[in-house]
Design an enzyme around this catalytic site. Structure first.
Site, PDB file in Angstrom:
ATOM      1  N   LYS A  11       0.822  -1.211   0.000  1.00  0.00           N
ATOM      2  CA  LYS A  11       0.000   0.000   0.000  1.00  0.00           C
ATOM      3  C   LYS A  11       0.865   1.276   0.000  1.00  0.00           C
ATOM      4  O   LYS A  11       2.076   1.220   0.281  1.00  0.00           O
ATOM      5  CB  LYS A  11      -0.934  -0.034   1.213  1.00  0.00           C
ATOM      6  N   TYR A  51     -12.364  -2.081  -3.790  1.00  0.00           N
ATOM      7  CA  TYR A  51     -12.871  -2.176  -2.416  1.00  0.00           C
ATOM      8  C   TYR A  51     -14.397  -2.056  -2.363  1.00  0.00           C
ATOM      9  O   TYR A  51     -14.948  -1.713  -1.311  1.00  0.00           O
ATOM     10  CB  TYR A  51     -12.223  -1.104  -1.545  1.00  0.00           C
ATOM     11  N   ARG A 104       2.487  -6.652   8.791  1.00  0.00           N
ATOM     12  CA  ARG A 104       1.790  -5.476   9.336  1.00  0.00           C
ATOM     13  C   ARG A 104       2.403  -5.020  10.659  1.00  0.00           C
ATOM     14  O   ARG A 104       2.427  -3.826  10.949  1.00  0.00           O
ATOM     15  CB  ARG A 104       0.302  -5.785   9.459  1.00  0.00           C
ATOM     16  N   HIS A 117      -2.209  -5.352   1.453  1.00  0.00           N
ATOM     17  CA  HIS A 117      -3.494  -6.038   1.250  1.00  0.00           C
ATOM     18  C   HIS A 117      -3.207  -7.494   0.936  1.00  0.00           C
ATOM     19  O   HIS A 117      -2.189  -7.808   0.313  1.00  0.00           O
ATOM     20  CB  HIS A 117      -4.245  -5.414   0.061  1.00  0.00           C
TER      21      HIS A 117
HETATM   22  P1  GDP Z   1      -8.015  -6.903   5.792  1.00  0.00           P
HETATM   23  O1  GDP Z   1      -8.621  -8.061   5.029  1.00  0.00           O
HETATM   24  O2  GDP Z   1      -7.190  -7.355   6.976  1.00  0.00           O
HETATM   25  O3  GDP Z   1      -7.254  -5.956   4.895  1.00  0.00           O
HETATM   26  O4  GDP Z   1      -9.205  -6.060   6.467  1.00  0.00           O
HETATM   27  P2  GDP Z   1     -10.646  -5.582   5.925  1.00  0.00           P
HETATM   28  O5  GDP Z   1     -11.053  -6.358   4.697  1.00  0.00           O
HETATM   29  O6  GDP Z   1     -11.576  -5.603   7.097  1.00  0.00           O
HETATM   30  O7  GDP Z   1     -10.426  -4.049   5.560  1.00  0.00           O
HETATM   31  C1  GDP Z   1      -9.834  -3.673   4.318  1.00  0.00           C
HETATM   32  C2  GDP Z   1      -8.928  -2.501   4.561  1.00  0.00           C
HETATM   33  O8  GDP Z   1      -9.702  -1.383   4.980  1.00  0.00           O
HETATM   34  C3  GDP Z   1      -7.897  -2.682   5.689  1.00  0.00           C
HETATM   35  O9  GDP Z   1      -6.763  -3.407   5.298  1.00  0.00           O
HETATM   36  C4  GDP Z   1      -7.583  -1.242   6.045  1.00  0.00           C
HETATM   37  O10 GDP Z   1      -6.651  -0.642   5.122  1.00  0.00           O
HETATM   38  C5  GDP Z   1      -8.931  -0.574   5.880  1.00  0.00           C
HETATM   39  N1  GDP Z   1      -9.645  -0.494   7.179  1.00  0.00           N
HETATM   40  C6  GDP Z   1     -10.197  -1.499   7.901  1.00  0.00           C
HETATM   41  N2  GDP Z   1     -10.757  -1.043   9.047  1.00  0.00           N
HETATM   42  C7  GDP Z   1     -10.525   0.305   9.046  1.00  0.00           C
HETATM   43  C8  GDP Z   1     -10.841   1.361   9.959  1.00  0.00           C
HETATM   44  O11 GDP Z   1     -11.450   1.152  11.013  1.00  0.00           O
HETATM   45  N3  GDP Z   1     -10.434   2.621   9.598  1.00  0.00           N
HETATM   46  C9  GDP Z   1      -9.760   2.883   8.441  1.00  0.00           C
HETATM   47  N4  GDP Z   1      -9.403   4.134   8.161  1.00  0.00           N
HETATM   48  N5  GDP Z   1      -9.452   1.916   7.557  1.00  0.00           N
HETATM   49  C10 GDP Z   1      -9.815   0.648   7.855  1.00  0.00           C
END
Ligand code: GDP
Length: 142
Positions: A11, A51, A104, A117
């Site tokens: 990222k 996304y 991470r 990601h």
């Molecule tokens: P991942 O599969 O671990 O990447 O998590 P998710 O699919 O739940 O979320 C996708 C991406 O959204 C994450 O990797 C973060 O970059 C972002 N994200 C998730 N939760 C938050 C949050 O609470 N705040 C912000 N600003 N970004 C978030």
């Protein structure tokens, strides 16, 4: 375990800190082969499409702004059990909660700016790889 492919995006936060090479080196040491690689600057439309599953989440706008602020490095990774293995090496979404030694934990800043990601299922990996790489740009599976 079957050979699989998964999608990694290094990222903007990690690329800005010039840790992209270190992350790819860590992944190679962890047994992944990089079978396709691109550095690009995502447009708003491309980031929103990628996304789309998160479009109703409160952080969606922030996520798209972050992912489009500077270039990313996109890699297709291959190894046995690649999807689950990469999720393990990547670590929890929030770097504070990620295990020691994960990408991470080592390179992420916070729950939004978390360095990488990774696809969360084999079906999503196939869709995400196809979203960024035309079939003729990815080496055929051996
Ligand atoms: P991942 O599969 O671990 O990447 O998590 P998710 O699919 O739940 O979320 C996708 C991406 O959204 C994450 O990797 C973060 O970059 C972002 N994200 C998730 N939760 C938050 C949050 O609470 N705040 C912000 N600003 N970004 C978030």
């Amino acid at each position: 375990m079957a050979t699989e492919r998964t999608l990694c995006i290094i990222k903007p936060d990690a690329v800005e800190k010039k840790t992209g090479g270190a992350i790819l080196a860590l992944l190679e040491t962890a047994g992944f082969s990089v079978v396709a690689l691109e550095k690009t600057h995502l447009s708003k439309v491309v980031a929103e499409g990628f996304y789309a599953v998160h479009k109703d989440r409160p952080f969606f706008g922030e996520l798209v702004t972050f992912m489009t602020r500077s270039p990313v490095i996109i890699a297709v990774l291959e190894r046995d059990d690649a999807v689950a293995k990469y999720r393990g090496v990547m670590g929890a979404t929030d770097p504070v909660k990620a295990d020691a030694g994960t990408i991470r934990k080592l390179f992420g800043a916070n729950v939004g700016e978390n360095a990488v990601h990774g696809s969360d299922s084999l079906a999503n990996a196939k869709n995400e790889i196809a979203y960024f790489f035309a079939a003729n740009r990815v080496a055929p599976t051996a």
